[in-house]
Motif scaffolding. Structure first.
Motif, PDB file in Angstrom:
ATOM      1  N   LYS A   1       0.827  -1.209   0.000  1.00  0.00           N
ATOM      2  CA  LYS A   1       0.000   0.000   0.000  1.00  0.00           C
ATOM      3  C   LYS A   1       0.860   1.257   0.000  1.00  0.00           C
ATOM      4  N   LEU A   2       1.973   1.201   0.724  1.00  0.00           N
ATOM      5  CA  LEU A   2       2.870   2.358   0.769  1.00  0.00           C
ATOM      6  C   LEU A   2       3.504   2.607  -0.594  1.00  0.00           C
ATOM      7  N   VAL A   3       3.934   1.535  -1.257  1.00  0.00           N
ATOM      8  CA  VAL A   3       4.507   1.685  -2.596  1.00  0.00           C
ATOM      9  C   VAL A   3       3.472   2.267  -3.550  1.00  0.00           C
ATOM     10  N   GLU A   4       2.246   1.803  -3.446  1.00  0.00           N
ATOM     11  CA  GLU A   4       1.181   2.338  -4.301  1.00  0.00           C
ATOM     12  C   GLU A   4       0.971   3.826  -4.044  1.00  0.00           C
ATOM     13  N   LYS A   5       1.092   4.232  -2.782  1.00  0.00           N
ATOM     14  CA  LYS A   5       0.941   5.648  -2.446  1.00  0.00           C
ATOM     15  C   LYS A   5       2.092   6.461  -3.043  1.00  0.00           C
ATOM     16  N   ILE A   6       3.285   5.918  -2.967  1.00  0.00           N
ATOM     17  CA  ILE A   6       4.458   6.583  -3.546  1.00  0.00           C
ATOM     18  C   ILE A   6       4.301   6.709  -5.064  1.00  0.00           C
ATOM     19  N   GLN A   7       3.732   5.673  -5.673  1.00  0.00           N
ATOM     20  CA  GLN A   7       3.538   5.700  -7.125  1.00  0.00           C
ATOM     21  C   GLN A   7       2.475   6.710  -7.556  1.00  0.00           C
ATOM     22  N   GLU A   8       1.674   7.169  -6.606  1.00  0.00           N
ATOM     23  CA  GLU A   8       0.770   8.278  -6.918  1.00  0.00           C
ATOM     24  C   GLU A   8       1.563   9.564  -7.147  1.00  0.00           C
ATOM     25  N   VAL A   9       2.702   9.682  -6.465  1.00  0.00           N
ATOM     26  CA  VAL A   9       3.580  10.835  -6.647  1.00  0.00           C
ATOM     27  C   VAL A   9       4.398  10.670  -7.924  1.00  0.00           C
ATOM     28  N   ASN A  10       4.918   9.451  -8.121  1.00  0.00           N
ATOM     29  CA  ASN A  10       5.715   9.158  -9.325  1.00  0.00           C
ATOM     30  C   ASN A  10       5.217   7.856  -9.952  1.00  0.00           C
ATOM     31  N   PRO A  11       4.272   7.944 -10.875  1.00  0.00           N
ATOM     32  CA  PRO A  11       3.705   6.745 -11.503  1.00  0.00           C
ATOM     33  C   PRO A  11       4.719   5.914 -12.274  1.00  0.00           C
ATOM     34  N   THR A  12       5.853   6.488 -12.618  1.00  0.00           N
ATOM     35  CA  THR A  12       6.860   5.755 -13.399  1.00  0.00           C
ATOM     36  C   THR A  12       7.788   4.909 -12.519  1.00  0.00           C
ATOM     37  N   LEU A  13       7.699   5.055 -11.217  1.00  0.00           N
ATOM     38  CA  LEU A  13       8.567   4.287 -10.316  1.00  0.00           C
ATOM     39  C   LEU A  13       8.192   2.812 -10.366  1.00  0.00           C
ATOM     40  N   LYS A  14       9.161   1.960 -10.629  1.00  0.00           N
ATOM     41  CA  LYS A  14       8.917   0.524 -10.663  1.00  0.00           C
ATOM     42  C   LYS A  14       8.608   0.018  -9.254  1.00  0.00           C
ATOM     43  N   THR A  15       7.698  -0.933  -9.178  1.00  0.00           N
ATOM     44  CA  THR A  15       7.299  -1.475  -7.874  1.00  0.00           C
ATOM     45  C   THR A  15       8.493  -2.055  -7.130  1.00  0.00           C
ATOM     46  N   GLU A  16       9.366  -2.755  -7.840  1.00  0.00           N
ATOM     47  CA  GLU A  16      10.561  -3.341  -7.216  1.00  0.00           C
ATOM     48  C   GLU A  16      11.433  -2.253  -6.600  1.00  0.00           C
ATOM     49  N   ASP A  17      11.600  -1.146  -7.328  1.00  0.00           N
ATOM     50  CA  ASP A  17      12.388  -0.031  -6.795  1.00  0.00           C
ATOM     51  C   ASP A  17      11.679   0.622  -5.615  1.00  0.00           C
ATOM     52  N   GLY A  18      10.350   0.616  -5.660  1.00  0.00           N
ATOM     53  CA  GLY A  18       9.582   1.171  -4.545  1.00  0.00           C
ATOM     54  C   GLY A  18       9.828   0.413  -3.257  1.00  0.00           C
ATOM     55  N   PHE A  19       9.871  -0.924  -3.341  1.00  0.00           N
ATOM     56  CA  PHE A  19      10.146  -1.740  -2.155  1.00  0.00           C
ATOM     57  C   PHE A  19      11.555  -1.483  -1.628  1.00  0.00           C
ATOM     58  N   LYS A  20      12.525  -1.397  -2.538  1.00  0.00           N
ATOM     59  CA  LYS A  20      13.904  -1.123  -2.129  1.00  0.00           C
ATOM     60  C   LYS A  20      14.000   0.251  -1.450  1.00  0.00           C
ATOM     61  N   LEU A  21      13.283   1.212  -2.013  1.00  0.00           N
ATOM     62  CA  LEU A  21      13.324   2.575  -1.500  1.00  0.00           C
ATOM     63  C   LEU A  21      12.783   2.664  -0.075  1.00  0.00           C
ATOM     64  N   ILE A  22      11.621   2.067   0.158  1.00  0.00           N
ATOM     65  CA  ILE A  22      11.040   2.166   1.508  1.00  0.00           C
ATOM     66  C   ILE A  22      11.846   1.347   2.519  1.00  0.00           C
ATOM     67  N   THR A  23      12.470   0.271   2.056  1.00  0.00           N
ATOM     68  CA  THR A  23      13.337  -0.513   2.951  1.00  0.00           C
ATOM     69  C   THR A  23      14.540   0.319   3.381  1.00  0.00           C
ATOM     70  N   SER A  24      15.164   0.998   2.417  1.00  0.00           N
ATOM     71  CA  SER A  24      16.319   1.839   2.721  1.00  0.00           C
ATOM     72  C   SER A  24      15.924   3.028   3.590  1.00  0.00           C
ATOM     73  N   ALA A  25      14.797   3.660   3.268  1.00  0.00           N
ATOM     74  CA  ALA A  25      14.330   4.808   4.053  1.00  0.00           C
ATOM     75  C   ALA A  25      14.050   4.407   5.499  1.00  0.00           C
ATOM     76  N   ALA A  26      13.409   3.258   5.676  1.00  0.00           N
ATOM     77  CA  ALA A  26      13.099   2.781   7.033  1.00  0.00           C
ATOM     78  C   ALA A  26      14.379   2.451   7.804  1.00  0.00           C
ATOM     79  N   LYS A  27      15.341   1.859   7.116  1.00  0.00           N
ATOM     80  CA  LYS A  27      16.614   1.482   7.745  1.00  0.00           C
ATOM     81  C   LYS A  27      17.340   2.704   8.287  1.00  0.00           C
ATOM     82  N   TRP A  28      17.514   3.727   7.449  1.00  0.00           N
ATOM     83  CA  TRP A  28      18.291   4.887   7.875  1.00  0.00           C
ATOM     84  C   TRP A  28      17.490   5.836   8.755  1.00  0.00           C
ATOM     85  N   ALA A  29      16.181   5.852   8.594  1.00  0.00           N
ATOM     86  CA  ALA A  29      15.350   6.637   9.507  1.00  0.00           C
ATOM     87  C   ALA A  29      15.470   6.077  10.922  1.00  0.00           C
TER      88      ALA A  29
END
Length: 219
Positions: free
Chosen positions: A79-107
């Motif tokens: 659901k979070l990736v889908e929300k992010i893709q509302e901001v950038n529809p061109t973002l690949k789902t696989e990259d979306g998962f990697k992105l939120i994993t990295s963001a959560a890790k460093w946050a």
């Protein structure tokens, strides 16, 4: 079948005459002593044990299906990736998962809300991984000239100081935001600092906090 159910020998189950019931064993220990029981009683015991082992536990008036924590978290991430893709529809789902994993890790590493880090990314780059503009690079638009020390540290931690590398970029950007937070004490002022603006409040910080609020329910 539940693991605690003892092993029954085939001849015990299929017997059709009155014979001594074979022993039920658990870890080599007899659970039922030898007795002369009718086949009816033998089959009744077997049926009861099988039913007991395979019947789901009832909680209240309804069966509560167990959902593994990992599955629940994965559903939230979708659901979070889908929300992010509302901001950038061109973002690949696989990259979306990697992105939120990295963001959560460093946050987590720098004691910041994941939604705040995602809010900065949304404002800075619209989740475009290779965004470049005015000397700023990547998801969090890191300015290389101002943060060479953090990029050097990033190479030790992530294996590369390449500013367009997702992990490196989010590490450096989140560390910058954390430094601003420690220095100024609150999120709004920290965001003003991150943006390099002056004053107590800017449209930049309000925009990031709006994104944060949008992502909060999915984290």
């Amino acid at each position: 079948m539940a693991p605690f159910l003892c092993i029954l020998k085939e001849r015990d189950i299929m017997a059709t005459t009155i014979t001594p019931i074979s022993k039920f064993y658990f870890n080599g220990v007899s659970l039922i002593p030898d007795n002369r029981l009718t086949n009816f009683l033998k089959r009744g015991i077997i049926t009861f044990l099988i039913t007991l082992a395979t019947t789901p536990v009832l909680m209240g008036d309804s069966y509560q299906e167990y959902v593994p924590v990992a599955e629940t978290k994965h559903a939230e991430n979708v659901k979070l990736v889908e929300k992010i893709q509302e901001v950038n529809p061109t973002l690949k789902t696989e990259d979306g998962f990697k992105l939120i994993t990295s963001a959560a890790k460093w946050a987590t590493e720098f004691n910041l809300p994941t939604s705040l880090v995602l809010g900065v990314i949304a404002k800075e780059s619209n989740f475009v991984i290779d965004a470049i503009g005015n000397g700023s690079y990547g998801l969090m638009q890191v300015q290389l000239g101002w943060h060479t020390d953090k990029l050097k540290d990033a190479k030790k931690i992530t294996g590369t100081r390449e500013p367009l590398n997702m992990e490196t970029n989010i590490y450096v950007g989140t560390r910058i935001l954390s430094d601003c937070r420690k220095k100024l004490g609150n999120y709004e002022a920290a965001l003003v600092c991150y943006n390099g603006a002056s004053g107590q409040s800017t449209s930049y910080s309000r925009s990031v906090l709006k994104f944060k609020k949008m992502f909060d329910p999915y984290i």
